[in-house]
Motif scaffolding. Structure first.
Motif, PDB file in Angstrom:
ATOM      1  N   ASP A 161       0.866  -1.164   0.000  1.00 56.34           N
ATOM      2  CA  ASP A 161       0.000   0.000   0.000  1.00 56.34           C
ATOM      3  C   ASP A 161       0.911   1.225   0.000  1.00 56.34           C
ATOM      4  OD1 ASP A 161      -1.883   1.969   0.355  1.00 56.34           O
ATOM      5  OD2 ASP A 161      -2.468   1.347   2.376  1.00 56.34           O
ATOM      6  N   LEU A 162       0.799   2.067  -1.003  1.00 54.89           N
ATOM      7  CA  LEU A 162       1.683   3.227  -1.125  1.00 54.89           C
ATOM      8  C   LEU A 162       1.601   4.159   0.082  1.00 54.89           C
ATOM      9  CD1 LEU A 162       1.261   4.085  -4.910  1.00 54.89           C
ATOM     10  CD2 LEU A 162       3.261   3.090  -3.775  1.00 54.89           C
ATOM     11  N   GLU A 163       0.493   4.133   0.787  1.00 54.40           N
ATOM     12  CA  GLU A 163       0.335   4.980   1.980  1.00 54.40           C
ATOM     13  C   GLU A 163       1.393   4.683   3.039  1.00 54.40           C
ATOM     14  OE1 GLU A 163      -1.957   7.465   2.716  1.00 54.40           O
ATOM     15  OE2 GLU A 163      -2.501   7.359   0.599  1.00 54.40           O
ATOM     16  N   GLU A 164       1.885   3.454   3.098  1.00 52.55           N
ATOM     17  CA  GLU A 164       2.870   3.107   4.129  1.00 52.55           C
ATOM     18  C   GLU A 164       4.215   3.800   3.914  1.00 52.55           C
ATOM     19  OE1 GLU A 164       4.684  -1.136   3.603  1.00 52.55           O
ATOM     20  OE2 GLU A 164       2.668  -1.196   2.722  1.00 52.55           O
ATOM     21  N   ARG A 220      10.545   7.393  -1.082  1.00 54.19           N
ATOM     22  CA  ARG A 220      10.128   7.732  -2.445  1.00 54.19           C
ATOM     23  C   ARG A 220       9.983   6.417  -3.218  1.00 54.19           C
ATOM     24  NH1 ARG A 220      13.975  11.623  -1.055  1.00 54.19           N
ATOM     25  NH2 ARG A 220      13.074  13.696  -1.104  1.00 54.19           N
ATOM     26  N   PRO A 221       8.772   5.942  -3.422  1.00 56.34           N
ATOM     27  CA  PRO A 221       8.603   4.699  -4.186  1.00 56.34           C
ATOM     28  C   PRO A 221       8.993   4.867  -5.657  1.00 56.34           C
ATOM     29  CG  PRO A 221       6.669   5.148  -2.852  1.00 56.34           C
ATOM     30  CD  PRO A 221       7.513   6.391  -2.834  1.00 56.34           C
ATOM     31  N   LEU A 222       9.769   3.928  -6.139  1.00 61.15           N
ATOM     32  CA  LEU A 222      10.093   3.808  -7.552  1.00 61.15           C
ATOM     33  C   LEU A 222       9.486   2.475  -7.974  1.00 61.15           C
ATOM     34  CD1 LEU A 222      11.636   4.931 -10.036  1.00 61.15           C
ATOM     35  CD2 LEU A 222      13.566   3.534  -9.295  1.00 61.15           C
ATOM     36  N   VAL A 245       7.669   4.269 -12.621  1.00 62.02           N
ATOM     37  CA  VAL A 245       6.950   5.366 -11.987  1.00 62.02           C
ATOM     38  C   VAL A 245       7.708   5.810 -10.744  1.00 62.02           C
ATOM     39  CG1 VAL A 245       4.762   6.124 -10.960  1.00 62.02           C
ATOM     40  CG2 VAL A 245       4.754   4.372 -12.744  1.00 62.02           C
ATOM     41  N   LEU A 246       8.001   7.112 -10.651  1.00 63.24           N
ATOM     42  CA  LEU A 246       8.622   7.686  -9.462  1.00 63.24           C
ATOM     43  C   LEU A 246       7.568   8.480  -8.713  1.00 63.24           C
ATOM     44  CD1 LEU A 246      11.081   8.403  -7.672  1.00 63.24           C
ATOM     45  CD2 LEU A 246      11.418  10.384  -9.170  1.00 63.24           C
ATOM     46  N   ILE A 247       7.400   8.152  -7.435  1.00 62.68           N
ATOM     47  CA  ILE A 247       6.420   8.820  -6.589  1.00 62.68           C
ATOM     48  C   ILE A 247       7.168   9.521  -5.466  1.00 62.68           C
ATOM     49  CG2 ILE A 247       4.387   8.483  -5.126  1.00 62.68           C
ATOM     50  CD1 ILE A 247       3.888   5.874  -6.747  1.00 62.68           C
ATOM     51  N   GLY A 248       6.821  10.759  -5.211  1.00 61.19           N
ATOM     52  CA  GLY A 248       7.475  11.524  -4.155  1.00 61.19           C
ATOM     53  C   GLY A 248       7.004  11.106  -2.778  1.00 61.19           C
ATOM     54  N   LYS A 249       7.697  11.590  -1.766  1.00 60.60           N
ATOM     55  CA  LYS A 249       7.314  11.293  -0.386  1.00 60.60           C
ATOM     56  C   LYS A 249       5.924  11.813  -0.064  1.00 60.60           C
ATOM     57  CE  LYS A 249      11.834  10.994   1.819  1.00 60.60           C
ATOM     58  NZ  LYS A 249      12.696  11.541   2.884  1.00 60.60           N
ATOM     59  N   ASP A 250       5.468  12.831  -0.806  1.00 61.77           N
ATOM     60  CA  ASP A 250       4.145  13.405  -0.586  1.00 61.77           C
ATOM     61  C   ASP A 250       3.046  12.671  -1.362  1.00 61.77           C
ATOM     62  OD1 ASP A 250       4.831  14.175  -3.131  1.00 61.77           O
ATOM     63  OD2 ASP A 250       4.410  16.307  -2.835  1.00 61.77           O
ATOM     64  N   GLY A 251       3.424  11.630  -2.117  1.00 61.79           N
ATOM     65  CA  GLY A 251       2.449  10.842  -2.867  1.00 61.79           C
ATOM     66  C   GLY A 251       2.220  11.322  -4.295  1.00 61.79           C
ATOM     67  N   THR A 252       2.905  12.385  -4.700  1.00 59.75           N
ATOM     68  CA  THR A 252       2.770  12.918  -6.053  1.00 59.75           C
ATOM     69  C   THR A 252       3.570  12.083  -7.039  1.00 59.75           C
ATOM     70  OG1 THR A 252       2.540  15.152  -5.178  1.00 59.75           O
ATOM     71  CG2 THR A 252       3.140  14.957  -7.499  1.00 59.75           C
ATOM     72  N   ILE A 253       2.984  11.804  -8.190  1.00 62.46           N
ATOM     73  CA  ILE A 253       3.700  11.089  -9.247  1.00 62.46           C
ATOM     74  C   ILE A 253       4.541  12.111 -10.006  1.00 62.46           C
ATOM     75  CG2 ILE A 253       3.475   9.767 -11.382  1.00 62.46           C
ATOM     76  CD1 ILE A 253       0.864   8.602 -10.182  1.00 62.46           C
ATOM     77  N   TYR A 254       5.864  11.926  -9.976  1.00 62.93           N
ATOM     78  CA  TYR A 254       6.778  12.864 -10.619  1.00 62.93           C
ATOM     79  C   TYR A 254       7.319  12.371 -11.948  1.00 62.93           C
ATOM     80  CZ  TYR A 254       6.779  15.764  -6.480  1.00 62.93           C
ATOM     81  OH  TYR A 254       6.389  16.589  -5.463  1.00 62.93           O
TER      82      TYR A 254
END
Length: 152
Positions: A41-44, A50-52, A109-118
């Protein structure tokens, strides 16, 4: 004379040995950087990592293989930037990552610590290119400033 040289040598070694753990503690941990994305779950990761996310229809996809080679060659660079790599190579799987990000074949897909897809890319990217994107993010720039301020 030999005794003096021996004492100097021992002093040098003990000083060097004492400094070694401090350097090792500053190195980013490499444990758990690459994780399977099936039950994630990306929320964790919100505000901590920063999820990649690396998607493919099969672990044999040449683009997936190339991307994972790039990642494994420079894990330390990713760890330094608080990146966690999530992999999903099950085309028909109904995972939360696939529902949320809707990949078509290979996708990075790179996602920031704030949950934004960058970043969304249909081709493999080197860690150097990924790092450049991360280093331009405002939150990353703040982290670098804080780190520099703490070292002074």
């Amino acid at each position: 004379m030999q005794r003096t040289l021996a004492l100097v040598f021992v002093s040098f070694l003990s000083a060097f040995a004492g400094a070694a753990p401090a350097v090792a503690q500053d190195d980013p941990p490499r444990d758990d950087i690459i994780l399977p994305g099936e039950n994630v779950d990306l929320e964790e990761f919100m505000w901590t990592k920063r999820p990649l996310v690396v998607f493919a229809d099969s672990p044999a996809d040449p683009r997936y293989v190339q991307q994972m080679e790039y990642i494994n060659e420079r894990l330390d660079d990713l760890a330094l930037r608080d990146v966690v790599v999530l992999t999903d190579t099950e085309r028909g799987a109904d995972t939360a990552l696939r529902r949320e990000l809707r990949p078509r074949g290979f996708m990075l897909v790179l996602i920031g610590k704030d949950g934004t897809i960058y970043l969304r890319k249909p081709l493999p990217w080197s860690v150097r290119e990924i790092s450049r994107v991360i280093d331009k993010l405002p939150m990353r720039q703040q982290e670098v400033r804080e780190r520099r301020g703490g070292e002074s």
